[in-house]
Design a protein around this motif. Sequence first.
Motif, PDB file in Angstrom:
ATOM      1  N   MET A   1       0.845  -1.186   0.000  1.00  0.00           N
ATOM      2  CA  MET A   1       0.000   0.000   0.000  1.00  0.00           C
ATOM      3  C   MET A   1       0.881   1.236   0.000  1.00  0.00           C
ATOM      4  SD  MET A   1      -2.664   1.390   2.916  1.00  0.00           S
ATOM      5  CE  MET A   1      -4.152   0.656   2.322  1.00  0.00           C
ATOM      6  N   LYS A   2       0.444   2.210  -0.803  1.00  0.00           N
ATOM      7  CA  LYS A   2       1.110   3.503  -0.799  1.00  0.00           C
ATOM      8  C   LYS A   2       0.042   4.582  -0.958  1.00  0.00           C
ATOM      9  CE  LYS A   2       2.383   2.979  -5.680  1.00  0.00           C
ATOM     10  NZ  LYS A   2       1.847   1.652  -5.867  1.00  0.00           N
ATOM     11  N   VAL A   3       0.406   5.812  -0.647  1.00  0.00           N
ATOM     12  CA  VAL A   3      -0.488   6.949  -0.806  1.00  0.00           C
ATOM     13  C   VAL A   3       0.103   7.833  -1.901  1.00  0.00           C
ATOM     14  CG1 VAL A   3      -1.560   8.951   0.286  1.00  0.00           C
ATOM     15  CG2 VAL A   3      -1.156   6.868   1.626  1.00  0.00           C
ATOM     16  N   ILE A   4      -0.732   8.162  -2.877  1.00  0.00           N
ATOM     17  CA  ILE A   4      -0.311   9.026  -3.976  1.00  0.00           C
ATOM     18  C   ILE A   4      -1.195  10.262  -3.937  1.00  0.00           C
ATOM     19  CG2 ILE A   4       0.024   9.214  -6.465  1.00  0.00           C
ATOM     20  CD1 ILE A   4       0.109   6.087  -6.459  1.00  0.00           C
ATOM     21  N   VAL A   5      -0.556  11.429  -3.945  1.00  0.00           N
ATOM     22  CA  VAL A   5      -1.278  12.679  -3.750  1.00  0.00           C
ATOM     23  C   VAL A   5      -1.173  13.557  -4.989  1.00  0.00           C
ATOM     24  CG1 VAL A   5      -1.532  14.712  -2.267  1.00  0.00           C
ATOM     25  CG2 VAL A   5      -0.708  12.553  -1.291  1.00  0.00           C
ATOM     26  N   ASP A   6      -2.308  14.006  -5.479  1.00  0.00           N
ATOM     27  CA  ASP A   6      -2.375  15.034  -6.516  1.00  0.00           C
ATOM     28  C   ASP A   6      -2.073  16.337  -5.775  1.00  0.00           C
ATOM     29  OD1 ASP A   6      -2.957  16.591  -8.725  1.00  0.00           O
ATOM     30  OD2 ASP A   6      -5.065  16.014  -8.846  1.00  0.00           O
ATOM     31  N   ALA A   7      -0.793  16.676  -5.708  1.00  0.00           N
ATOM     32  CA  ALA A   7      -0.311  17.594  -4.678  1.00  0.00           C
ATOM     33  C   ALA A   7      -0.211  19.064  -5.063  1.00  0.00           C
ATOM     34  CB  ALA A   7       1.060  17.116  -4.183  1.00  0.00           C
ATOM     35  N   ASP A   8      -0.488  19.437  -6.293  1.00  0.00           N
ATOM     36  CA  ASP A   8      -0.324  20.846  -6.658  1.00  0.00           C
ATOM     37  C   ASP A   8      -1.138  21.782  -5.782  1.00  0.00           C
ATOM     38  OD1 ASP A   8       1.567  20.488  -8.612  1.00  0.00           O
ATOM     39  OD2 ASP A   8       0.124  20.387 -10.253  1.00  0.00           O
ATOM     40  N   ALA A   9      -2.353  21.423  -5.468  1.00  0.00           N
ATOM     41  CA  ALA A   9      -3.200  22.304  -4.668  1.00  0.00           C
ATOM     42  C   ALA A   9      -3.856  21.546  -3.518  1.00  0.00           C
ATOM     43  CB  ALA A   9      -4.268  22.939  -5.552  1.00  0.00           C
ATOM     44  N   CYS A  10      -3.176  20.530  -3.016  1.00  0.00           N
ATOM     45  CA  CYS A  10      -3.763  19.702  -1.970  1.00  0.00           C
ATOM     46  C   CYS A  10      -3.589  20.372  -0.600  1.00  0.00           C
ATOM     47  CB  CYS A  10      -3.124  18.320  -1.964  1.00  0.00           C
ATOM     48  SG  CYS A  10      -3.848  17.228  -0.725  1.00  0.00           S
ATOM     49  N   PRO A  11      -4.697  20.718   0.061  1.00  0.00           N
ATOM     50  CA  PRO A  11      -4.601  21.406   1.344  1.00  0.00           C
ATOM     51  C   PRO A  11      -4.400  20.481   2.545  1.00  0.00           C
ATOM     52  CG  PRO A  11      -6.883  21.242   0.705  1.00  0.00           C
ATOM     53  CD  PRO A  11      -6.077  20.645  -0.421  1.00  0.00           C
ATOM     54  N   VAL A  12      -4.310  19.162   2.323  1.00  0.00           N
ATOM     55  CA  VAL A  12      -4.186  18.228   3.445  1.00  0.00           C
ATOM     56  C   VAL A  12      -2.888  17.421   3.380  1.00  0.00           C
ATOM     57  CG1 VAL A  12      -6.669  18.073   3.918  1.00  0.00           C
ATOM     58  CG2 VAL A  12      -5.625  16.519   2.250  1.00  0.00           C
ATOM     59  N   THR A  13      -1.923  17.893   2.629  1.00  0.00           N
ATOM     60  CA  THR A  13      -0.652  17.175   2.498  1.00  0.00           C
ATOM     61  C   THR A  13      -0.003  16.931   3.851  1.00  0.00           C
ATOM     62  OG1 THR A  13      -0.328  18.099   0.290  1.00  0.00           O
ATOM     63  CG2 THR A  13       1.613  17.212   1.384  1.00  0.00           C
ATOM     64  N   ASN A  14      -0.011  17.926   4.719  1.00  0.00           N
ATOM     65  CA  ASN A  14       0.608  17.757   6.040  1.00  0.00           C
ATOM     66  C   ASN A  14      -0.087  16.673   6.859  1.00  0.00           C
ATOM     67  OD1 ASN A  14       2.505  19.703   5.473  1.00  0.00           O
ATOM     68  ND2 ASN A  14       1.405  21.338   6.526  1.00  0.00           N
ATOM     69  N   ILE A  15      -1.401  16.585   6.748  1.00  0.00           N
ATOM     70  CA  ILE A  15      -2.142  15.538   7.461  1.00  0.00           C
ATOM     71  C   ILE A  15      -1.720  14.163   6.946  1.00  0.00           C
ATOM     72  CG2 ILE A  15      -4.432  14.528   7.842  1.00  0.00           C
ATOM     73  CD1 ILE A  15      -5.542  17.430   7.776  1.00  0.00           C
ATOM     74  N   ILE A  17       1.099  13.283   5.547  1.00  0.00           N
ATOM     75  CA  ILE A  17       2.464  12.992   6.002  1.00  0.00           C
ATOM     76  C   ILE A  17       2.463  12.604   7.475  1.00  0.00           C
ATOM     77  CG2 ILE A  17       4.738  14.014   6.408  1.00  0.00           C
ATOM     78  CD1 ILE A  17       4.239  15.633   3.772  1.00  0.00           C
ATOM     79  N   GLU A  18       1.733  13.324   8.298  1.00  0.00           N
ATOM     80  CA  GLU A  18       1.652  13.012   9.730  1.00  0.00           C
ATOM     81  C   GLU A  18       1.092  11.620   9.973  1.00  0.00           C
ATOM     82  OE1 GLU A  18      -0.843  15.918  11.614  1.00  0.00           O
ATOM     83  OE2 GLU A  18       0.463  17.585  11.035  1.00  0.00           O
ATOM     84  N   GLU A  19       0.007  11.288   9.285  1.00  0.00           N
ATOM     85  CA  GLU A  19      -0.686  10.022   9.532  1.00  0.00           C
ATOM     86  C   GLU A  19       0.077   8.807   9.006  1.00  0.00           C
ATOM     87  OE1 GLU A  19      -3.338   9.487  11.440  1.00  0.00           O
ATOM     88  OE2 GLU A  19      -3.371  11.626  11.911  1.00  0.00           O
ATOM     89  N   THR A  20       0.957   8.995   8.030  1.00  0.00           N
ATOM     90  CA  THR A  20       1.692   7.865   7.459  1.00  0.00           C
ATOM     91  C   THR A  20       3.092   7.718   8.051  1.00  0.00           C
ATOM     92  OG1 THR A  20       2.390   9.277   5.614  1.00  0.00           O
ATOM     93  CG2 THR A  20       0.440   7.878   5.273  1.00  0.00           C
ATOM     94  N   GLU A  21       3.536   8.712   8.749  1.00  0.00           N
ATOM     95  CA  GLU A  21       4.874   8.658   9.336  1.00  0.00           C
ATOM     96  C   GLU A  21       4.925   7.586  10.427  1.00  0.00           C
ATOM     97  OE1 GLU A  21       8.322  11.880  10.237  1.00  0.00           O
ATOM     98  OE2 GLU A  21       6.272  12.454  10.672  1.00  0.00           O
ATOM     99  N   GLY A  22       5.910   6.753  10.371  1.00  0.00           N
ATOM    100  CA  GLY A  22       6.086   5.741  11.401  1.00  0.00           C
ATOM    101  C   GLY A  22       5.317   4.449  11.171  1.00  0.00           C
ATOM    102  N   ILE A  23       4.555   4.339  10.083  1.00  0.00           N
ATOM    103  CA  ILE A  23       3.820   3.092   9.840  1.00  0.00           C
ATOM    104  C   ILE A  23       4.216   2.442   8.509  1.00  0.00           C
ATOM    105  CG2 ILE A  23       1.858   3.658  11.317  1.00  0.00           C
ATOM    106  CD1 ILE A  23       0.256   4.327   8.786  1.00  0.00           C
ATOM    107  N   ALA A  24       5.340   2.844   7.975  1.00  0.00           N
ATOM    108  CA  ALA A  24       5.912   2.213   6.772  1.00  0.00           C
ATOM    109  C   ALA A  24       5.000   2.297   5.553  1.00  0.00           C
ATOM    110  CB  ALA A  24       6.298   0.764   7.061  1.00  0.00           C
ATOM    111  N   PRO A  42       9.949  14.086   5.250  1.00  0.00           N
ATOM    112  CA  PRO A  42      10.447  12.874   5.923  1.00  0.00           C
ATOM    113  C   PRO A  42      10.832  11.811   4.893  1.00  0.00           C
ATOM    114  CG  PRO A  42       8.396  13.632   6.928  1.00  0.00           C
ATOM    115  CD  PRO A  42       8.606  14.451   5.687  1.00  0.00           C
ATOM    116  N   ASP A  43      11.602  10.828   5.334  1.00  0.00           N
ATOM    117  CA  ASP A  43      12.134   9.798   4.434  1.00  0.00           C
ATOM    118  C   ASP A  43      11.066   8.994   3.692  1.00  0.00           C
ATOM    119  OD1 ASP A  43      14.697  10.538   5.091  1.00  0.00           O
ATOM    120  OD2 ASP A  43      14.969   8.942   6.575  1.00  0.00           O
TER     121      ASP A  43
END
Length: 147
Positions: A1-15, A17-24, A42-43
Amino acid sequence: MKVIVDADACPVTNIIIEETEGIAIPVTLVKNYNHFSMETYPDHVTVTYVDDGADEADYRIVQLVGSEDIVVTQDYGLASLCLQKDCHVLHHKGFRYRKEKIDQMLQERHMSAKMRKAGKRTKGPKKLTNEDKDSFRNALRKLLPYH
């Protein structure tokens, strides 16, 4: 599983990153070169830049996504393409796109575009609220393992 973000105008990118950090769970932010940034992440987060073009980010996201991945986008067209790959697609306001409703959503978008082209005014999107952000966080957590 991975998360792919349409990131040009995504207002929840920080959320994301926070929610996926530390769970591989790897996160890929897909951005247009016009949105190039020297920001460090983050890595577990990578940034993929695409050429300038109306649908370049969408094409790349469709190439990257696989079954059971999570895509975050506000683009109904991209959501429709990703749903065909049996992945989970979330809007930044917290709702999941569903195969059963995507055709209706695309039709409504088309009708609004026709109205605007004819000179009529249509409502734009409402401002993102803290409640929307909480809704997104909860929807993302339901899809992530270990939550």
